[in-house]
Write an enzyme that holds these catalytic residues in place. Structure first.
Site, PDB file in Angstrom:
ATOM      1  N   ALA A   9       0.750  -1.305   0.093  1.00  0.00           N
ATOM      2  CA  ALA A   9       0.091   0.129  -0.019  1.00  0.00           C
ATOM      3  C   ALA A   9       0.834   1.203  -0.013  1.00  0.00           C
ATOM      4  O   ALA A   9       0.551   2.167   0.694  1.00  0.00           O
ATOM      5  CB  ALA A   9      -0.955  -0.041   1.302  1.00  0.00           C
ATOM      6  N   VAL A  12       3.011   3.338  -5.227  1.00  0.00           N
ATOM      7  CA  VAL A  12       2.196   2.536  -6.422  1.00  0.00           C
ATOM      8  C   VAL A  12       1.150   1.850  -5.929  1.00  0.00           C
ATOM      9  O   VAL A  12       0.038   1.993  -6.434  1.00  0.00           O
ATOM     10  CB  VAL A  12       3.258   1.683  -7.113  1.00  0.00           C
ATOM     11  N   GLY A  13       1.291   1.218  -4.947  1.00  0.00           N
ATOM     12  CA  GLY A  13      -0.120   0.648  -4.381  1.00  0.00           C
ATOM     13  C   GLY A  13      -1.399   1.263  -4.088  1.00  0.00           C
ATOM     14  O   GLY A  13      -2.576   1.019  -4.615  1.00  0.00           O
ATOM     15  N   ARG A  87      17.819  -1.446 -11.251  1.00  0.00           N
ATOM     16  CA  ARG A  87      16.704  -2.306 -10.737  1.00  0.00           C
ATOM     17  C   ARG A  87      17.128  -3.735 -10.530  1.00  0.00           C
ATOM     18  O   ARG A  87      16.525  -4.243  -9.428  1.00  0.00           O
ATOM     19  CB  ARG A  87      15.735  -2.534 -12.316  1.00  0.00           C
ATOM     20  N   VAL A 117       4.198  -6.027 -10.204  1.00  0.00           N
ATOM     21  CA  VAL A 117       4.869  -4.492 -10.577  1.00  0.00           C
ATOM     22  C   VAL A 117       6.108  -4.303  -9.989  1.00  0.00           C
ATOM     23  O   VAL A 117       6.710  -3.627 -10.349  1.00  0.00           O
ATOM     24  CB  VAL A 117       3.640  -3.706  -9.854  1.00  0.00           C
ATOM     25  N   THR A 118       6.204  -5.056  -8.924  1.00  0.00           N
ATOM     26  CA  THR A 118       7.456  -5.154  -8.300  1.00  0.00           C
ATOM     27  C   THR A 118       8.786  -5.390  -8.845  1.00  0.00           C
ATOM     28  O   THR A 118       8.789  -6.042  -9.829  1.00  0.00           O
ATOM     29  CB  THR A 118       7.647  -6.033  -7.011  1.00  0.00           C
ATOM     30  N   ARG A 150       5.472   6.569 -21.503  1.00  0.00           N
ATOM     31  CA  ARG A 150       6.527   7.366 -21.390  1.00  0.00           C
ATOM     32  C   ARG A 150       7.011   7.682 -22.831  1.00  0.00           C
ATOM     33  O   ARG A 150       7.271   8.948 -23.106  1.00  0.00           O
ATOM     34  CB  ARG A 150       7.578   6.528 -20.770  1.00  0.00           C
ATOM     35  N   HIS A 174      11.833  -4.656 -18.961  1.00  0.00           N
ATOM     36  CA  HIS A 174      11.645  -3.678 -18.223  1.00  0.00           C
ATOM     37  C   HIS A 174      12.813  -2.746 -17.568  1.00  0.00           C
ATOM     38  O   HIS A 174      13.144  -3.130 -16.420  1.00  0.00           O
ATOM     39  CB  HIS A 174      10.596  -3.592 -17.127  1.00  0.00           C
TER      40      HIS A 174
HETATM   41  N1  APR Z   1       3.699  -7.491   1.928  1.00  0.00           N
HETATM   42  C1  APR Z   1       2.998  -6.515   1.693  1.00  0.00           C
HETATM   43  N2  APR Z   1       3.448  -5.329   1.718  1.00  0.00           N
HETATM   44  C2  APR Z   1       4.877  -5.249   1.785  1.00  0.00           C
HETATM   45  C3  APR Z   1       5.678  -6.519   2.012  1.00  0.00           C
HETATM   46  C4  APR Z   1       4.865  -7.769   2.154  1.00  0.00           C
HETATM   47  N3  APR Z   1       5.704  -8.637   2.442  1.00  0.00           N
HETATM   48  N4  APR Z   1       6.977  -6.078   2.024  1.00  0.00           N
HETATM   49  C5  APR Z   1       7.004  -4.631   1.842  1.00  0.00           C
HETATM   50  N5  APR Z   1       5.942  -4.250   1.674  1.00  0.00           N
HETATM   51  C6  APR Z   1       5.291  -2.844   1.400  1.00  0.00           C
HETATM   52  C7  APR Z   1       5.916  -1.778   2.090  1.00  0.00           C
HETATM   53  O1  APR Z   1       5.625  -1.786   3.562  1.00  0.00           O
HETATM   54  C8  APR Z   1       5.651  -0.518   1.394  1.00  0.00           C
HETATM   55  O2  APR Z   1       4.508   0.024   2.056  1.00  0.00           O
HETATM   56  O3  APR Z   1       5.474  -2.538   0.052  1.00  0.00           O
HETATM   57  C9  APR Z   1       5.315  -1.246   0.300  1.00  0.00           C
HETATM   58  C10 APR Z   1       5.996  -0.661  -1.033  1.00  0.00           C
HETATM   59  O4  APR Z   1       5.781   0.952  -1.312  1.00  0.00           O
HETATM   60  P1  APR Z   1       6.899   1.826  -1.553  1.00  0.00           P
HETATM   61  O5  APR Z   1       8.061   1.882  -0.870  1.00  0.00           O
HETATM   62  O6  APR Z   1       5.830   3.315  -1.547  1.00  0.00           O
HETATM   63  O7  APR Z   1       7.208   1.696  -3.016  1.00  0.00           O
HETATM   64  P2  APR Z   1       6.315   2.195  -4.588  1.00  0.00           P
HETATM   65  O8  APR Z   1       6.835   3.328  -5.114  1.00  0.00           O
HETATM   66  O9  APR Z   1       4.912   1.908  -4.272  1.00  0.00           O
HETATM   67  O10 APR Z   1       6.705   0.997  -5.361  1.00  0.00           O
HETATM   68  C11 APR Z   1       6.584  -0.421  -5.267  1.00  0.00           C
HETATM   69  O11 APR Z   1       6.776  -1.073  -7.402  1.00  0.00           O
HETATM   70  O12 APR Z   1       7.379   0.352  -9.516  1.00  0.00           O
HETATM   71  C12 APR Z   1       7.750  -0.687  -8.361  1.00  0.00           C
HETATM   72  O13 APR Z   1       9.951  -0.618  -8.327  1.00  0.00           O
HETATM   73  C13 APR Z   1       9.097  -0.175  -7.537  1.00  0.00           C
HETATM   74  O14 APR Z   1       9.402  -2.253  -6.778  1.00  0.00           O
HETATM   75  C14 APR Z   1       8.860  -1.131  -6.150  1.00  0.00           C
HETATM   76  C15 APR Z   1       7.338  -1.412  -6.258  1.00  0.00           C
END
Ligand code: APR
Length: 307
Positions: A9, A12-13, A87, A117-118, A150, A174
């Site tokens: 969450a 991105v989420g 990455r 997406v990760t 993009r 990617h």
């Molecule tokens: N289960 C659920 N959530 C998790 C877990 C897990 N096991 N491990 C980490 N998280 C959560 C983190 O707590 C964090 O809130 O995943 C979230 C990632 O959010 P951000 O750090 O804000 O990253 P974001 O910019 O959303 O990117 C997420 O998408 O585009 C790709 O490279 C980017 O891999 C990254 C992903």
């Protein structure tokens, strides 16, 4: 009612959940490991509903169980890239996270379609396929829709024309080895190869390839999320509404483009069943070489993982 779970969450989420809810694509569950955070964001979003006017349920949770029987699960959980980090630096950490998430998807949402997406995207999608054991058509990576958006943005900026008229196509991994296809990138049907010279095209291609890094350098503490979240939402919509859009996604190759058992960015038909067809384009020799380099890099990274 369709049920969509977004795991992670973060930027991105949560932005994806907002877009999905506002388009009323289904009820949404958002999960994260941080206690209270997904619950707080979900409640905040629900409180926006009376004003926006959407009427779907948004729930935040720390419990994988709540993804029970989801139709679609989007994996955004992981750590984001920091400046200077490639990455691929993320492989180990995010692979463990995606493995854990995938095992829970297998347990609680065995009939779902999974959108990964990760990053590093092509590798994490492979991890999700291995750990869920799902049919490859139901495990898809979000990459090409974003990379093409993009490229389209930069083409419109360069030509000073409406972005609405631009259709871009990007293949491959990617990352630094993506394969933007100028011949298949058009402005109202006209290939950009007829609208700008090679030097300009090369410049836009290079900017597209480092599009993610450009945002990371500016943000300093995170990576892109507005464009990624809308790219995810487009894929979710095509599946939920069975639109059968032709979109570039990371799809599992079994023979297409001459590749076996590897995820590569290619155009597919995306509908209710997930990847319903892979579209094979005739590539020029340099394009084939670029794709081969892309595939090689993905293969090499996967071989370092214990799957
Ligand atoms: N289960 C659920 N959530 C998790 C877990 C897990 N096991 N491990 C980490 N998280 C959560 C983190 O707590 C964090 O809130 O995943 C979230 C990632 O959010 P951000 O750090 O804000 O990253 P974001 O910019 O959303 O990117 C997420 O998408 O585009 C790709 O490279 C980017 O891999 C990254 C992903």
């Amino acid at each position: 009612m369709t049920k969509i779970t977004v795991v992670g969450a973060g930027f991105v989420g949560a932005t994806t959940v907002q877009r999905i809810a506002e388009k009323e694509l289904g009820d949404v569950v958002m999960t994260d490991i941080i206690e209270g955070m997904p619950q707080g964001k979900a409640l905040d979003l629900m409180e926006s509903a009376p004003i926006v006017g959407f009427d779907v349920n948004v729930v935040g949770t720390n419990d994988y169980k709540d993804m029970q029987d989801s139709d679609i699960v989007v994996i955004t959980a992981g750590i984001a890239r920091k400046p200077g980090m490639s990455r691929d630096d993320l492989v180990k950490t995010n692979s463990n996270i995606v493995s854990e998430v995938s095992e829970n998807i297998k347990k609680y949402a065995p009939d779902s379609i999974v959108i990964v997406v990760t990053n590093p995207l092509d590798i994490m999608t492979h991890v999700a396929l291995m750990k869920t054991g799902f049919h490859p058509g139901r495990v898809i990576g979000m990459s090409g829709v974003l990379d093409s958006a993009r490229f389209a943005t930069f083409v419109a900026m360069e030509l000073g024309c409406s972005v609405r008229n631009v259709d871009a196509m990007v293949l491959g991994g990617h990352g630094d080895l993506m394969v933007p296809l100028p011949r298949h990138t058009t402005v109202s049907g006209i290939p950009i190869t007829e609208l700008m010279d090679e030097a300009a095209i090369d410049r836009l291609v290079q900017r597209t390839i480092s599009g993610g890094a450009e945002i990371v350098e500016l943000l300093k503490t995170g990576s892109a999320f507005y464009a990624p979240s809308v790219a995810i939402t487009l894929m979710v919509e095509s599946i939920v509404r069975d639109q059968k859009r032709i979109l570039p996604v990371a799809a599992y190759m079994y023979g297409q483009y001459g590749y076996e058992e590897i995820y590569l960015g290619v155009p597919v038909k995306l509908g209710r069943m997930g990847v319903e067809a892979v579209i094979e384009l005739d590539l020029t020799e340099p394009e084939q070489e670029m794709l081969a380099r892309s595939a090689e890099a993905v293969k090499e990274a996967i071989s370092t993982l214990d799957l």
